[in-house]
Design a protein around this motif. Structure first.
Motif, PDB file in Angstrom:
ATOM      1  N   PHE A 228      19.955   0.353 -10.886  1.00 26.33           N
ATOM      2  CA  PHE A 228      18.895   1.003 -10.575  1.00 26.33           C
ATOM      3  C   PHE A 228      19.404   0.120  -9.070  1.00 26.33           C
ATOM      4  O   PHE A 228      19.312  -1.071  -8.829  1.00 26.33           O
ATOM      5  N   MET A 229      19.728   1.219  -8.469  1.00 23.16           N
ATOM      6  CA  MET A 229      20.128   1.337  -7.440  1.00 23.16           C
ATOM      7  C   MET A 229      19.425   2.762  -6.445  1.00 23.16           C
ATOM      8  O   MET A 229      19.984   3.592  -6.541  1.00 23.16           O
ATOM      9  N   MET A 230      18.924   2.359  -5.235  1.00 25.76           N
ATOM     10  CA  MET A 230      18.213   3.378  -4.437  1.00 25.76           C
ATOM     11  C   MET A 230      18.525   3.599  -3.323  1.00 25.76           C
ATOM     12  O   MET A 230      18.454   2.806  -2.547  1.00 25.76           O
ATOM     13  N   MET A 231      18.482   4.902  -2.372  1.00 24.50           N
ATOM     14  CA  MET A 231      18.679   4.945  -1.005  1.00 24.50           C
ATOM     15  C   MET A 231      18.512   6.449  -0.774  1.00 24.50           C
ATOM     16  O   MET A 231      18.913   7.270  -1.989  1.00 24.50           O
ATOM     17  N   HIS A 232      18.679   6.462   1.072  1.00 22.84           N
ATOM     18  CA  HIS A 232      18.919   7.554   1.239  1.00 22.84           C
ATOM     19  C   HIS A 232      19.622   8.846   1.140  1.00 22.84           C
ATOM     20  O   HIS A 232      21.138   7.838   0.860  1.00 22.84           O
ATOM     21  N   THR A 233      19.750   9.811   0.763  1.00 24.81           N
ATOM     22  CA  THR A 233      21.717  10.581   0.367  1.00 24.81           C
ATOM     23  C   THR A 233      22.371  10.342   1.227  1.00 24.81           C
ATOM     24  O   THR A 233      23.337  10.234   1.712  1.00 24.81           O
ATOM     25  N   ARG A 234      21.586  10.196   2.581  1.00 25.56           N
ATOM     26  CA  ARG A 234      22.889  10.487   4.107  1.00 25.56           C
ATOM     27  C   ARG A 234      23.304   8.631   3.667  1.00 25.56           C
ATOM     28  O   ARG A 234      25.175   9.255   4.027  1.00 25.56           O
ATOM     29  N   PHE A 235      23.262   8.332   3.321  1.00 24.07           N
ATOM     30  CA  PHE A 235      24.328   7.078   3.388  1.00 24.07           C
ATOM     31  C   PHE A 235      24.532   6.941   1.862  1.00 24.07           C
ATOM     32  O   PHE A 235      26.211   6.106   2.370  1.00 24.07           O
ATOM     33  N   TRP A 236      24.442   7.209   0.804  1.00 24.41           N
ATOM     34  CA  TRP A 236      24.989   7.516  -0.072  1.00 24.41           C
ATOM     35  C   TRP A 236      26.831   8.430   0.259  1.00 24.41           C
ATOM     36  O   TRP A 236      27.227   7.467   0.027  1.00 24.41           O
ATOM     37  N   LYS A 237      26.515   9.569   1.245  1.00 24.95           N
ATOM     38  CA  LYS A 237      27.624  10.255   1.074  1.00 24.95           C
ATOM     39  C   LYS A 237      28.332   9.659   2.281  1.00 24.95           C
ATOM     40  O   LYS A 237      30.031   9.637   2.487  1.00 24.95           O
ATOM     41  N   GLU A 238      27.378   9.061   2.982  1.00 26.64           N
ATOM     42  CA  GLU A 238      28.858   7.718   4.596  1.00 26.64           C
ATOM     43  C   GLU A 238      29.048   6.860   3.794  1.00 26.64           C
ATOM     44  O   GLU A 238      30.206   6.671   4.151  1.00 26.64           O
ATOM     45  N   ILE A 239      28.719   6.276   3.216  1.00 29.04           N
ATOM     46  CA  ILE A 239      29.460   5.089   2.191  1.00 29.04           C
ATOM     47  C   ILE A 239      30.766   5.256   1.144  1.00 29.04           C
ATOM     48  O   ILE A 239      31.765   4.636   0.860  1.00 29.04           O
ATOM     49  N   GLY A 240      30.383   7.191   1.142  1.00 29.86           N
ATOM     50  CA  GLY A 240      31.572   7.247   0.105  1.00 29.86           C
ATOM     51  C   GLY A 240      30.859   7.081  -1.905  1.00 29.86           C
ATOM     52  O   GLY A 240      31.356   7.462  -2.310  1.00 29.86           O
ATOM     53  N   ALA A 241      30.082   6.190  -1.911  1.00 35.32           N
ATOM     54  CA  ALA A 241      29.528   6.268  -3.070  1.00 35.32           C
ATOM     55  C   ALA A 241      30.547   5.138  -4.049  1.00 35.32           C
ATOM     56  O   ALA A 241      30.682   4.095  -3.296  1.00 35.32           O
ATOM     57  N   TYR A 242      30.327   4.718  -5.308  1.00 35.08           N
ATOM     58  CA  TYR A 242      31.022   3.756  -6.021  1.00 35.08           C
ATOM     59  C   TYR A 242      32.446   4.491  -5.609  1.00 35.08           C
ATOM     60  O   TYR A 242      33.511   5.293  -5.619  1.00 35.08           O
ATOM     61  N   TYR A 243      32.962   3.189  -5.890  1.00 39.14           N
ATOM     62  CA  TYR A 243      34.816   3.074  -5.781  1.00 39.14           C
ATOM     63  C   TYR A 243      35.410   3.444  -7.367  1.00 39.14           C
ATOM     64  O   TYR A 243      34.781   2.253  -8.252  1.00 39.14           O
ATOM     65  N   GLU A 244      35.555   4.703  -7.287  1.00 32.13           N
ATOM     66  CA  GLU A 244      35.679   5.503  -8.289  1.00 32.13           C
ATOM     67  C   GLU A 244      37.558   5.210  -9.395  1.00 32.13           C
ATOM     68  O   GLU A 244      38.001   5.659 -10.314  1.00 32.13           O
ATOM     69  N   SER A 245      37.994   4.506  -8.274  1.00 31.41           N
ATOM     70  CA  SER A 245      39.269   4.872  -8.831  1.00 31.41           C
ATOM     71  C   SER A 245      39.930   3.206  -8.982  1.00 31.41           C
ATOM     72  O   SER A 245      41.102   3.076  -9.043  1.00 31.41           O
ATOM     73  N   ALA A 246      39.247   2.221  -9.022  1.00 26.78           N
ATOM     74  CA  ALA A 246      39.277   0.610  -9.902  1.00 26.78           C
ATOM     75  C   ALA A 246      40.142   0.977 -10.875  1.00 26.78           C
ATOM     76  O   ALA A 246      39.187   1.452 -11.746  1.00 26.78           O
ATOM     77  N   PRO A 247      40.258  -0.121 -11.068  1.00 23.62           N
ATOM     78  CA  PRO A 247      41.431  -0.190 -12.155  1.00 23.62           C
ATOM     79  C   PRO A 247      40.614  -0.305 -13.603  1.00 23.62           C
ATOM     80  O   PRO A 247      40.860   0.035 -14.680  1.00 23.62           O
ATOM     81  N   ILE A 248      39.462  -1.278 -13.843  1.00 25.49           N
ATOM     82  CA  ILE A 248      38.329  -0.964 -14.481  1.00 25.49           C
ATOM     83  C   ILE A 248      37.087  -1.355 -14.272  1.00 25.49           C
ATOM     84  O   ILE A 248      36.917  -1.638 -13.191  1.00 25.49           O
TER      85      ILE A 248
END
Length: 333
Positions: A228-248
């Motif tokens: 559970f992680m919730m916040m305004h759409t603006r900040f999800w997209k400004e921060i760039g969401a989750y680090y998706e290319s981490a090795p694991i």
């Protein structure tokens, strides 16, 4: 739905039996969440990212019984095809597991239409009071977290296992409001101590008392943050969401909590826990191998760097995060 939804609920998975009973856990999650949103008249969308589906299994549309969307609550299924998964693995050189969880979540986050986005896991159950609590009056300058109670079914009855709080896991035999208050106070004091040992490290070193240098998870609520992680759409997209290319895919959700905190958002921990349907896991916190230890050290190192520099990091600093430039198949239920 004529207007944009208030909350987008985003989670990912596929038509397999991950953890032994994924089908039932997913069904419980979808059915309960949908009925609650309808009952409490919350404008919302449920986005399920169907990641790297198994061709031999029934399609996700038949894998579980999907409720029919209403004018106020929309269900969207977005599919990341096996070819997209394979290309992403090859381009980024990451471990090939069936579901790249944070890429899948980013796909849904990038395409969400809600004012607020809740990234969650597909086996979480919300109490009614929890849903009512988040149904309105959310603040843009906060990120919202929740404690998590793990449970399993024992002869048809719910058996509590533990509660995950900020920095700690506490075994449970029962749960009550009074117990929760005591745990909140108890672990609040412990967290304060663990954050501040570094200020008196010379004294503690002389007394051979441990100093907690890696203390970020006692400062922010990083525990079980993928649920559970919730916040305004603006900040999800400004921060760039989750680090998706981490090795694991380990501690990436925890890292994102620190990213959110260091972007200037205030942490708000809801006082009602969410419930998690227990299952077999790919990674076990109590039995880490070197690969998992490396992922934990990366989380601590990057978090301490953000704390020192007092600014957030964007690990997806490119326009294509969430497979944004790919036209993914999508259906509405």
């Amino acid at each position: 739905m004529n207007k944009s939804p208030y909350i987008s609920f985003v989670f990912t998975g596929r038509n397999d039996n991950y953890g032994g009973d994924f089908k039932q856990r997913l069904q419980n999650c979808v059915s309960r969440l949908f009925s609650q949103l309808v009952e409490f008249d919350i404008s919302a969308e449920i986005i399920f990212v169907n990641y790297n589906p198994v061709s031999e299994s029934p399609r996700i549309q038949e894998f579980i019984r999907w409720p029919k969307s209403t004018e106020n609550v929309i269900i969207r299924i977005i599919t990341v095809l096996p070819a997209h998964h394979k290309k992403f693995i090859e381009q980024n050189g990451i471990k090939n597991i069936p579901v790249i969880e944070y890429l899948g979540k980013n796909v849904g986050i990038r395409r969400s239409k809600g004012e607020f986005i809740c990234a969650m896991n597909p086996d979480i159950l919300f109490p009614d009071k929890f849903i009512q609590k988040i149904s309105g009056n959310l603040y843009q300058d906060r990120y919202y977290r929740a404690n998590r109670i793990d449970f399993e079914y024992d002869n048809g009855r719910k058996k509590l296992i533990c509660i995950n709080l900020k920095g700690h896991t506490h075994k449970l035999k029962y749960y009550s409001g009074l117990l929760y208050l005591w745990l909140k106070i108890r672990y609040g004091v412990v967290n304060w101590y663990m954050i501040n040992t570094i200020k008196i490290e010379s004294l503690l070193n002389r007394l051979s008392i441990p100093v907690y240098y890696d203390n970020v998870e006692f400062r922010f609520h990083c525990k079980s943050s993928g649920d559970f992680m919730m916040m305004h759409t603006r900040f999800w997209k400004e921060i760039g969401a989750y680090y998706e290319s981490a090795p694991i895919a380990l501690h990436i959700d925890s890292l994102f909590v620190v990213q959110a905190a260091m972007s200037g958002l205030k942490e708000y921990v809801l006082d009602i826990p969410v419930y998690h349907q227990e299952h077999e896991r790919r990674y076990l916190a109590d039995n880490r191998n070197e690969e998992e230890n490396t992922a934990y050290r990366f989380f601590q190192r990057e978090s301490q760097k953000m704390l020192k520099e007092k600014k957030s990091m964007n690990y997806n600093n490119h326009a294509d995060w969430g497979l944004n430039t790919i036209d993914l198949p999508e259906i509405y239920c």
